[in-house]
Design a protein around this motif. Structure first.
Motif, mmCIF file in Angstrom:
data_model
loop_
_atom_site.group_PDB
_atom_site.id
_atom_site.type_symbol
_atom_site.label_atom_id
_atom_site.label_comp_id
_atom_site.label_asym_id
_atom_site.label_seq_id
_atom_site.Cartn_x
_atom_site.Cartn_y
_atom_site.Cartn_z
ATOM 1 N N PRO A 100 0.831 -1.205 0.000
ATOM 2 C CA PRO A 100 0.000 0.000 0.000
ATOM 3 C C PRO A 100 0.867 1.258 0.000
ATOM 4 C CG PRO A 100 -0.058 -1.076 2.154
ATOM 5 C CD PRO A 100 0.632 -2.020 1.212
ATOM 6 N N THR A 101 2.005 1.174 0.666
ATOM 7 C CA THR A 101 3.012 2.223 0.607
ATOM 8 C C THR A 101 4.314 1.595 1.071
ATOM 9 O OG1 THR A 101 3.630 4.456 1.267
ATOM 10 C CG2 THR A 101 2.613 3.100 2.955
ATOM 11 N N THR A 102 5.431 2.141 0.634
ATOM 12 C CA THR A 102 6.701 1.519 0.987
ATOM 13 C C THR A 102 7.762 2.567 1.289
ATOM 14 O OG1 THR A 102 8.493 0.091 0.188
ATOM 15 C CG2 THR A 102 7.248 1.293 -1.482
ATOM 16 N N PRO A 103 8.610 2.302 2.286
ATOM 17 C CA PRO A 103 9.728 3.215 2.525
ATOM 18 C C PRO A 103 10.789 3.015 1.450
ATOM 19 C CG PRO A 103 9.864 1.351 4.037
ATOM 20 C CD PRO A 103 8.592 1.185 3.234
ATOM 21 N N GLY A 104 11.876 3.739 1.521
ATOM 22 C CA GLY A 104 12.897 3.713 0.482
ATOM 23 C C GLY A 104 13.809 2.501 0.491
ATOM 24 N N THR A 105 13.526 1.540 1.366
ATOM 25 C CA THR A 105 14.248 0.267 1.319
ATOM 26 C C THR A 105 13.231 -0.850 1.438
ATOM 27 O OG1 THR A 105 15.817 -1.187 2.425
ATOM 28 C CG2 THR A 105 14.723 0.445 3.816
ATOM 29 N N LYS A 106 13.503 -1.971 0.764
ATOM 30 C CA LYS A 106 12.588 -3.105 0.868
ATOM 31 C C LYS A 106 13.072 -4.102 1.906
ATOM 32 C CE LYS A 106 14.510 -5.505 -3.193
ATOM 33 N NZ LYS A 106 15.575 -4.618 -3.655
ATOM 34 N N TYR A 107 14.153 -3.763 2.591
ATOM 35 C CA TYR A 107 14.683 -4.671 3.611
ATOM 36 C C TYR A 107 14.155 -4.338 5.001
ATOM 37 C CZ TYR A 107 17.524 -6.085 -0.287
ATOM 38 O OH TYR A 107 17.921 -6.539 -1.520
ATOM 39 N N VAL A 108 12.847 -4.183 5.094
ATOM 40 C CA VAL A 108 12.213 -3.945 6.395
ATOM 41 C C VAL A 108 11.162 -5.027 6.622
ATOM 42 C CG1 VAL A 108 12.570 -1.459 6.245
ATOM 43 C CG2 VAL A 108 10.417 -2.424 5.474
ATOM 44 N N SER A 109 10.863 -5.248 7.891
ATOM 45 C CA SER A 109 9.853 -6.255 8.230
ATOM 46 C C SER A 109 8.477 -5.611 8.296
ATOM 47 C CB SER A 109 10.186 -6.884 9.581
ATOM 48 O OG SER A 109 10.047 -5.920 10.604
ATOM 49 N N VAL A 110 7.458 -6.444 8.199
ATOM 50 C CA VAL A 110 6.086 -5.964 8.346
ATOM 51 C C VAL A 110 5.894 -5.355 9.744
ATOM 52 C CG1 VAL A 110 3.693 -6.760 8.554
ATOM 53 C CG2 VAL A 110 5.113 -7.519 6.621
ATOM 54 N N GLY A 111 6.444 -6.028 10.754
ATOM 55 C CA GLY A 111 6.330 -5.510 12.122
ATOM 56 C C GLY A 111 6.985 -4.144 12.270
ATOM 57 N N GLY A 112 8.155 -3.984 11.663
ATOM 58 C CA GLY A 112 8.853 -2.702 11.722
ATOM 59 C C GLY A 112 8.097 -1.612 10.985
ATOM 60 N N ALA A 113 7.466 -1.985 9.868
ATOM 61 C CA ALA A 113 6.696 -1.005 9.094
ATOM 62 C C ALA A 113 5.526 -0.477 9.916
ATOM 63 C CB ALA A 113 6.193 -1.636 7.799
ATOM 64 N N ILE A 114 4.944 -1.338 10.742
ATOM 65 C CA ILE A 114 3.838 -0.904 11.603
ATOM 66 C C ILE A 114 4.370 -0.075 12.772
ATOM 67 C CG2 ILE A 114 2.010 -1.698 13.165
ATOM 68 C CD1 ILE A 114 1.733 -4.163 11.319
ATOM 69 N N ALA A 115 5.421 -0.587 13.414
ATOM 70 C CA ALA A 115 5.952 0.075 14.609
ATOM 71 C C ALA A 115 6.476 1.470 14.311
ATOM 72 C CB ALA A 115 7.040 -0.780 15.243
ATOM 73 N N ASN A 116 6.882 1.710 13.055
ATOM 74 C CA ASN A 116 7.361 3.045 12.689
ATOM 75 C C ASN A 116 6.357 3.792 11.821
ATOM 76 O OD1 ASN A 116 10.217 3.141 13.815
ATOM 77 N ND2 ASN A 116 10.193 1.180 12.758
ATOM 78 N N ASP A 117 5.206 3.198 11.600
ATOM 79 C CA ASP A 117 4.182 3.736 10.708
ATOM 80 C C ASP A 117 4.831 4.419 9.497
ATOM 81 O OD1 ASP A 117 1.672 4.133 9.760
ATOM 82 O OD2 ASP A 117 1.249 5.909 10.968
ATOM 83 N N VAL A 118 5.522 3.597 8.697
ATOM 84 C CA VAL A 118 6.352 4.120 7.612
ATOM 85 C C VAL A 118 5.522 4.789 6.513
ATOM 86 C CG1 VAL A 118 8.193 2.462 8.033
ATOM 87 C CG2 VAL A 118 6.373 1.892 6.402
ATOM 88 N N HIS A 119 6.184 5.654 5.778
ATOM 89 C CA HIS A 119 5.534 6.373 4.676
ATOM 90 C C HIS A 119 6.401 6.240 3.433
ATOM 91 C CE1 HIS A 119 8.386 9.180 6.550
ATOM 92 N NE2 HIS A 119 8.627 9.544 5.301
ATOM 93 N N GLY A 120 5.854 6.671 2.312
ATOM 94 C CA GLY A 120 6.598 6.569 1.056
ATOM 95 C C GLY A 120 6.238 7.676 0.092
#
Lengths: 444, 244
Positions: A100-120
């Motif tokens: 749905p949205t991705t940060p500038g690296t694909k080497y992140v976990s799903v849990g980390g993406a939630i815990a940091n509420d990442v944006h793109g």
């Protein structure tokens, strides 16, 4: 390979961390039996100390990487929290779906993406990652396992999204994917000569382009101040990529830490001049695979080693719309005048989609992310000066990137952190959390 | 393809299963813990397996073996390939003080393999095609003071497999012995990690490829072939003095 359990910026370095891998969600470790505090750790892509737990325990969630269910019609996926975005993309892109949205690296976990509420790059239309999460299961240190969603345990749901891993251990999550016509992006690169031009292009582009971001040259001052390249794109309506180019690949690995003199004003200035001139003509159109578009730096494995053993600091802030131009200009002026070199500077206008997390960083305004090689006191002094500018106009710093903000700056960035802290699990903590809340070492 | 994975919840076996699932194979998974088996099965279904059946069994109980192979044959309508992957590293220091503990480790790491391999060899011999793969260890190539109970069991399985390979080569069945080095799995969770450790995902891909190609012996990671060449050739007079 042995893992280092440090953060991406290699600064600060955490000492005395115990690591416990979490292999199965049916039998997670007994958290009460662990001495001191615990914190989930995935792939270590947070830049500062929000993923570190000095003198405590890290729960390595990378073995927790199984899929649970995938609804191919609705694009709804449920998986364990250690699933890596890179692996997920290899699975979903050929099936016509994307993150749905991705940060500038694909080497992140799903849990980390939630815990940091990442944006793109699509924040202006899609908001943050947390906004697409439908539910997850949270393990608390008292042994309870809670399903959290916008309607069930809703407060804990909002606290955990962007909650920096402090509310418990996310065992699995379910979230909505985005339909794509194929793996290509129709990309345009446009040169801009200064910050005012950036804002003009950005305003135009955000209406018609799904993905927008800009690279800024932070070394040149005077009339070149704030020049850069605007990058925008949409998913291209093209058939599948030919097989050989579909597989994301790593082109280079940074095999060692560079010596401290390698990145200096001259080398960065030379790079910036070449990069700025690279797009021929003013607008360059190109169809590119999604991988280099979203993850340009992932082609160099371990690119953080460019910064040498001393590591580097990321500095990402957001300033509200009312002050955006003046603040960005003032900050660029300060950096250019300081002689401290920022190799990568990324500028993006955030949209109005509300972030669901209590401690989410994105908010309406403009965000700028900068890299600074760590050179001790001068680097820290410059960042303190930048803090002042950000604070005066009511802005905020991004915890996932931070290694040095003061408790006052944290309070200014997240005035509701005390309300958030009632949802923090008493057993969970991080080096970051102790620093910004002024706590002493927790646990024993 | 119809594939039976014995000890399907082990990290390496699961990575091999993922490769087969992405290939749309039909899978029959055997393991002891029903909940973990279900978690592994869900993952493989999502990844694209044409069919996933699960079967709970305690592999130390040899009397279950014939039944579980028959169940796989029934569920899949035949078996084209099998991977056997269970094992217990054990604690050498404690086990060597006790005959029963030593034999218990030998039972799970060697006797249960010999039982399964015997039944499966007969299945493949009658079928005249297929692949029987077994996860062994570089520890099975030479006895070391720190690890010889596990090593002896793996060594016994390797020699047994070489005989089965020799027998089944005549009917075109491939028999693969995987010689694993150090892999970052729950089995080695207590060890301090260094550059010699491989990740289960890479190891799983190599095993999958070797099964498809019909290889005989596979060292993973491959540099262990050279390490073991040296280790095997150290004269016993010197080897016995080393702390390994």
């Amino acid at each position: 390979m042995g893992r280092s359990y440090q953060s991406w910026g290699n600064y600060p370095k955490a000492r005395n961390q115990r690591v416990i891998p979490v292999h199965w969600r049916d039998a997670p470790p007994d958290l009460q039996a662990i001495d001191g505090s615990v914190l989930a750790y995935g792939y270590g892509r947070s830049y500062g100390d929000s993923c570190l737990n000095e003198n405590g325990t890290l729960l390595d969630i990378t073995p927790l990487n199984r899929y649970i269910a995938f609804d191919a019609e609705r694009g709804l996926i449920r998986c364990e929290s250690g699933v890596l975005f890179a692996d997920l993309l290899q699975f979903i892109v050929p099936r016509g779906w994307f993150l749905p949205t991705t940060p500038g690296t694909k080497y992140v976990s799903v849990g980390g993406a939630i815990a940091n509420d990442v944006h793109g790059k699509n924040h202006h239309v899609a908001g943050t990652f947390g906004g697409h999460v439908t539910r997850f299961e949270l393990l608390r240190s008292d042994g309870s396992r809670l399903i959290c969603s916008p309607t069930e345990n809703a407060e804990l749901f909002r606290a955990t999204i962007g909650g920096l891993g402090l509310t418990g251990l996310i065992l699995w999550a379910e979230f909505k994917l985005r339909r794509i016509p194929g793996p290509y992006i129709a990309q345009e690169k446009i040169r801009f000569g200064n910050i005012d031009e950036f804002f003009a292009i950005s305003e135009d582009s955000d209406k018609e382009y799904e993905y927008t971001v800009a690279w800024v040259d932070c070394v040149s001052g005077g009339d070149k101040l704030g020049r850069g390249i605007f990058i925008r794109g949409n998913n291209a309506w093209l058939a599948r990529l030919p097989d050989k180019s579909a597989a994301p690949r790593t082109l280079l690995t940074m095999p060692f830490d560079l010596p401290p003199f390698a990145l200096n004003l001259l080398t960065v200035r030379a790079f910036n001049e070449v990069y700025y001139r690279a797009p021929l003509g003013k607008v360059q159109h190109k169809i590119v695979p999604y991988d280099p578009f979203f993850y340009p730096l992932d082609v160099i494995d371990d690119w953080n080693r460019l910064y040498g053993k001393a590591g580097f600091l990321q500095y990402q802030f957001v300033v509200p719309r009312a002050h955006d131009r003046s603040a960005i200009k003032e900050i660029l002026r300060q950096i250019s005048a300081s002689g401290v070199v920022s190799f990568l500077a990324v500028l993006k206008v955030f949209g109005d989609v509300e972030s669901p997390g209590m401690l989410s960083f994105p908010r309406p305004g403009v965000t700028l992310a900068l890299d600074f090689p760590y050179r001790g006191a001068p680097t820290l002094r410059l960042l303190d000066r930048l803090d002042q500018i950000v604070r005066e106009c009511g802005g905020a710093l991004y915890p996932a990137k931070d290694a040095r903000m003061s408790p006052q700056m944290f309070e200014a960035s997240f005035p509701n952190w005390r309300a958030f802290s009632q949802y923090v699990d008493p057993k969970f903590s991080s080096s970051f959390w102790r620093r910004v809340t002024g706590q002493a070492q927790s646990g024993k | 393809m119809r594939v039976m994975i014995i000890s399907a919840t082990s990290a390496i076996a699961h990575e091999v299963s993922r490769c087969f699932a992405a290939d749309r194979a039909a899978l029959f998974l055997v393991a002891r813990n029903a909940e973990r088996l279900a978690a592994a099965a869900d993952d493989l279904r999502v990844l694209g397996a044409a069919k996933v059946e699960t079967y709970v069994a305690d592999l130390a109980d040899l009397s279950t073996h014939a039944a579980l192979i028959e169940a796989a044959r029934q569920a899949l309508g035949g078996i084209d390939a099998v991977l056997i992957a269970h094992g217990v590293l054990g604690d050498q220091k404690t086990a060597q003080q006790s005959v029963s503990a030593t034999l218990e480790l030998f039972h799970i790491n060697a006797i249960s393999y010999i039982s399964l391999i015997t039944l499966l060899a007969n299945h493949f011999e009658a079928q005249r095609q297929g692949c029987l793969a077994v996860i062994g260890s570089v520890a099975g190539e030479r006895g070391r003071g720190s690890n010889y109970i596990y090593g002896a069991a793996k060594g016994a399985v390797a020699i047994f497999m070489s005989g089965v390979r020799n027998r089944l080569a005549k009917v075109g069945v491939s028999v693969l012995t995987v010689k694993l080095g150090l892999v970052n799995t729950p089995m080695t969770a207590h060890m301090k990690k260094n550059a010699l450790f491989a990740e289960p995902a890479q190891v799983g891909k190599r095993i999958y490829a070797a099964m498809l190609r019909g290889e005989d012996i596979l060292y993973v990671p491959s540099f262990w072939m050279w390490i073991m060449l040296v280790i095997r050739n150290i004269p016993e007079r010197i080897f016995k003095r080393l702390n390994l």
